[in-house]
Design a protein around this motif. Structure first.
Motif, PDB file in Angstrom:
ATOM      1  N   MET A  97       1.040  -1.199  -0.135  1.00 29.73           N
ATOM      2  CA  MET A  97      -0.212  -0.114  -0.070  1.00 29.73           C
ATOM      3  C   MET A  97       0.764   1.521   0.126  1.00 29.73           C
ATOM      4  SD  MET A  97      -3.204  -0.875  -0.276  1.00 29.73           S
ATOM      5  CE  MET A  97      -3.940   0.401   0.457  1.00 29.73           C
ATOM      6  N   PHE A  98       2.195   1.403   0.016  1.00 24.08           N
ATOM      7  CA  PHE A  98       2.734   3.065   0.130  1.00 24.08           C
ATOM      8  C   PHE A  98       2.744   3.068  -1.335  1.00 24.08           C
ATOM      9  CE2 PHE A  98       7.059   4.877  -0.635  1.00 24.08           C
ATOM     10  CZ  PHE A  98       6.707   5.500   0.591  1.00 24.08           C
ATOM     11  N   GLU A  99       2.203   2.184  -2.198  1.00 25.20           N
ATOM     12  CA  GLU A  99       2.088   3.835  -3.438  1.00 25.20           C
ATOM     13  C   GLU A  99       0.215   3.674  -3.401  1.00 25.20           C
ATOM     14  OE1 GLU A  99       2.464   0.319  -3.288  1.00 25.20           O
ATOM     15  OE2 GLU A  99       3.985  -0.111  -3.948  1.00 25.20           O
ATOM     16  N   VAL A 100      -0.073   4.284  -2.740  1.00 21.04           N
ATOM     17  CA  VAL A 100      -1.077   4.744  -2.007  1.00 21.04           C
ATOM     18  C   VAL A 100      -0.133   6.106  -1.643  1.00 21.04           C
ATOM     19  CG1 VAL A 100      -2.819   5.467  -1.216  1.00 21.04           C
ATOM     20  CG2 VAL A 100      -3.064   3.002  -2.267  1.00 21.04           C
ATOM     21  N   PHE A 101       0.838   6.198  -0.780  1.00 26.42           N
ATOM     22  CA  PHE A 101       1.291   7.144   0.002  1.00 26.42           C
ATOM     23  C   PHE A 101       2.245   7.689  -0.820  1.00 26.42           C
ATOM     24  CE2 PHE A 101       4.802   9.250   1.462  1.00 26.42           C
ATOM     25  CZ  PHE A 101       4.280   9.984   2.892  1.00 26.42           C
ATOM     26  N   GLU A 102       3.201   7.519  -1.654  1.00 28.19           N
ATOM     27  CA  GLU A 102       3.788   7.620  -3.005  1.00 28.19           C
ATOM     28  C   GLU A 102       2.816   8.293  -3.981  1.00 28.19           C
ATOM     29  OE1 GLU A 102       7.041   6.003  -6.547  1.00 28.19           O
ATOM     30  OE2 GLU A 102       6.027   5.172  -5.006  1.00 28.19           O
ATOM     31  N   LYS A 103       1.675   8.177  -4.393  1.00 30.87           N
ATOM     32  CA  LYS A 103       1.326   8.693  -5.719  1.00 30.87           C
ATOM     33  C   LYS A 103       0.536   9.882  -4.725  1.00 30.87           C
ATOM     34  CE  LYS A 103      -2.916   8.189  -8.133  1.00 30.87           C
ATOM     35  NZ  LYS A 103      -4.136   7.658  -8.179  1.00 30.87           N
ATOM     36  N   TYR A 104       0.010  10.032  -3.612  1.00 35.51           N
ATOM     37  CA  TYR A 104       0.081  10.739  -2.726  1.00 35.51           C
ATOM     38  C   TYR A 104       0.137  12.463  -2.450  1.00 35.51           C
ATOM     39  CZ  TYR A 104      -0.908  13.153   1.561  1.00 35.51           C
ATOM     40  OH  TYR A 104      -0.900  14.499   2.937  1.00 35.51           O
ATOM     41  N   LEU A 105       2.071  11.074  -2.574  1.00 32.17           N
ATOM     42  CA  LEU A 105       3.159  12.889  -2.573  1.00 32.17           C
ATOM     43  C   LEU A 105       3.849  12.966  -3.522  1.00 32.17           C
ATOM     44  CD1 LEU A 105       4.524  13.440   0.759  1.00 32.17           C
ATOM     45  CD2 LEU A 105       6.269  12.217   0.074  1.00 32.17           C
ATOM     46  N   ARG A 106       3.564  12.462  -4.343  1.00 28.52           N
ATOM     47  CA  ARG A 106       4.303  13.230  -5.812  1.00 28.52           C
ATOM     48  C   ARG A 106       3.421  14.520  -6.077  1.00 28.52           C
ATOM     49  NH1 ARG A 106       8.594  11.004  -8.560  1.00 28.52           N
ATOM     50  NH2 ARG A 106       8.589   8.721  -7.780  1.00 28.52           N
ATOM     51  N   LYS A 107       1.270  13.428  -5.755  1.00 26.87           N
ATOM     52  CA  LYS A 107       0.520  14.821  -6.211  1.00 26.87           C
ATOM     53  C   LYS A 107       1.144  16.122  -5.429  1.00 26.87           C
ATOM     54  CE  LYS A 107      -4.402  16.188  -5.558  1.00 26.87           C
ATOM     55  NZ  LYS A 107      -5.665  15.388  -5.765  1.00 26.87           N
ATOM     56  N   HIS A 108       1.624  16.374  -4.254  1.00 33.33           N
ATOM     57  CA  HIS A 108       1.852  17.464  -3.315  1.00 33.33           C
ATOM     58  C   HIS A 108       3.522  17.898  -3.173  1.00 33.33           C
ATOM     59  CE1 HIS A 108      -1.900  17.240  -1.742  1.00 33.33           C
ATOM     60  NE2 HIS A 108      -2.187  16.164  -1.275  1.00 33.33           N
ATOM     61  N   THR A 109       4.027  17.508  -3.854  1.00 38.04           N
ATOM     62  CA  THR A 109       5.208  17.492  -3.709  1.00 38.04           C
ATOM     63  C   THR A 109       6.767  17.185  -4.695  1.00 38.04           C
ATOM     64  OG1 THR A 109       7.571  18.226  -2.207  1.00 38.04           O
ATOM     65  CG2 THR A 109       6.534  16.270  -2.088  1.00 38.04           C
ATOM     66  N   ASP A 110       7.477  18.125  -5.363  1.00 35.80           N
ATOM     67  CA  ASP A 110       8.495  17.224  -5.899  1.00 35.80           C
ATOM     68  C   ASP A 110       9.956  15.863  -5.794  1.00 35.80           C
ATOM     69  OD1 ASP A 110       9.472  16.661  -8.281  1.00 35.80           O
ATOM     70  OD2 ASP A 110      11.283  18.297  -8.337  1.00 35.80           O
ATOM     71  N   ILE A 111       9.149  15.169  -5.572  1.00 37.71           N
ATOM     72  CA  ILE A 111      10.668  14.017  -4.525  1.00 37.71           C
ATOM     73  C   ILE A 111      11.186  13.142  -5.386  1.00 37.71           C
ATOM     74  CG2 ILE A 111       8.454  12.849  -3.927  1.00 37.71           C
ATOM     75  CD1 ILE A 111       9.756  12.989  -1.240  1.00 37.71           C
ATOM     76  N   SER A 112      12.162  13.188  -5.333  1.00 38.25           N
ATOM     77  CA  SER A 112      12.870  12.010  -6.210  1.00 38.25           C
ATOM     78  C   SER A 112      12.209  10.503  -5.982  1.00 38.25           C
ATOM     79  CB  SER A 112      14.903  12.098  -6.454  1.00 38.25           C
ATOM     80  OG  SER A 112      14.488  11.558  -4.964  1.00 38.25           O
ATOM     81  N   ASP A 113      12.718   9.514  -6.956  1.00 41.09           N
ATOM     82  CA  ASP A 113      12.796   8.118  -5.988  1.00 41.09           C
ATOM     83  C   ASP A 113      13.505   7.647  -4.974  1.00 41.09           C
ATOM     84  OD1 ASP A 113      10.980   8.501  -8.563  1.00 41.09           O
ATOM     85  OD2 ASP A 113      12.255   7.004  -9.766  1.00 41.09           O
ATOM     86  N   GLN A 114      15.062   8.406  -5.516  1.00 39.86           N
ATOM     87  CA  GLN A 114      15.418   8.054  -4.046  1.00 39.86           C
ATOM     88  C   GLN A 114      15.256   8.458  -3.115  1.00 39.86           C
ATOM     89  OE1 GLN A 114      19.470   9.221  -4.417  1.00 39.86           O
ATOM     90  NE2 GLN A 114      20.401   8.094  -2.919  1.00 39.86           N
ATOM     91  N   ASP A 115      14.152   8.664  -2.692  1.00 35.22           N
ATOM     92  CA  ASP A 115      13.711   9.523  -1.707  1.00 35.22           C
ATOM     93  C   ASP A 115      12.979   9.108  -0.868  1.00 35.22           C
ATOM     94  OD1 ASP A 115      16.206  11.667  -1.036  1.00 35.22           O
ATOM     95  OD2 ASP A 115      14.662  13.290  -1.732  1.00 35.22           O
ATOM     96  N   LEU A 116      12.077   8.882  -1.972  1.00 32.82           N
ATOM     97  CA  LEU A 116      10.389   7.623  -1.987  1.00 32.82           C
ATOM     98  C   LEU A 116      11.296   6.301  -1.579  1.00 32.82           C
ATOM     99  CD1 LEU A 116       8.497   8.985  -4.647  1.00 32.82           C
ATOM    100  CD2 LEU A 116       7.867   8.944  -2.232  1.00 32.82           C
TER     101      LEU A 116
END
Length: 203
Positions: free
Chosen positions: A1-20
């Motif tokens: 379910m982390f993919e749900v958080f990843e989608k949420y976070l990418r919607k609200h900020t610009d973040i790298s794959d490494q940081d994710l």
């Protein structure tokens, strides 16, 4: 379910794959049964908690043993006792799942480390905290100034699908009105939403 958080976070900020990936590694996924609690009064709340699916509520009991809902959390929302988290003091609140839910957790130590390591996450969290404060101000205002019907309409706008998951008395306690008043308001809106065809013969 982390993919749900990843989608949420990418919607609200610009973040790298490494940081994710760093954020993912620090996280813990937990599945909750309906009515299962993750915080009990008297415990110290030590987590940041993101709701990936389901529905939760934060509530506390008054001196008469009546529970009062302080807030709900639905998918893509956060749920926390901020006071206990900040000061590491015993909580006066409880957090329970109102439906089968999946949450993603970070301990306070993990979260503070992430904020130091990842500037994009820190900026996002500062905006999130500011938005939460503004939402609390609005909620206080409508609780002391809105009519019961206006409170109901505001609630429907904020939580459009929550009536499917939440007992009516919990919604009433959140709005600061009686269950009977809430039932009457809902019935009035249901009647007004039904447009019966005219029958010229009166049948």
């Amino acid at each position: 379910m982390f993919e749900v958080f990843e989608k949420y976070l990418r919607k609200h900020t610009d973040i790298s794959d490494q940081d994710l990936e760093i954020i993912r590694t620090a996280s813990t996924e937990r599945k909750l049964r309906k009515w299962q609690s993750i915080l009990h009064e008297g415990e110290v709340w030590r987590y940041n908690c993101f709701i990936a699916s389901g529905c939760c509520r934060l509530y506390r009991f008054d001196k008469n043993g009546t529970d009062h809902t302080v807030r709900f959390g639905v998918e893509n929302w956060w749920i926390t006792d901020q006071e206990s988290f900040n000061h590491e003091t015993a909580s006066e609140y409880n957090i329970e799942a109102l439906a089968a839910s999946t949450v993603i957790l970070w301990t306070k130590a993990q979260w503070l480390d992430l904020l130091q390591m990842i500037p994009a996450l820190k900026l996002f969290y500062e905006r999130l905290t500011a938005n939460a404060y503004e939402a609390s101000q609005r909620r206080i205002y409508y609780l002391i100034s809105y009519s019961p019907t206006e409170k109901y309409l505001e609630f429907e706008k904020t939580y459009p699908s929550i009536f499917n998951n939440v007992p009516l008395h919990m919604v009433a306690s959140y709005l600061g009105i009686s269950r009977e008043t809430l039932s009457r308001i809902r019935k009035d809106f249901t009647r007004s939403a039904i447009n019966l065809p005219e029958n010229p013969e009166g049948l």
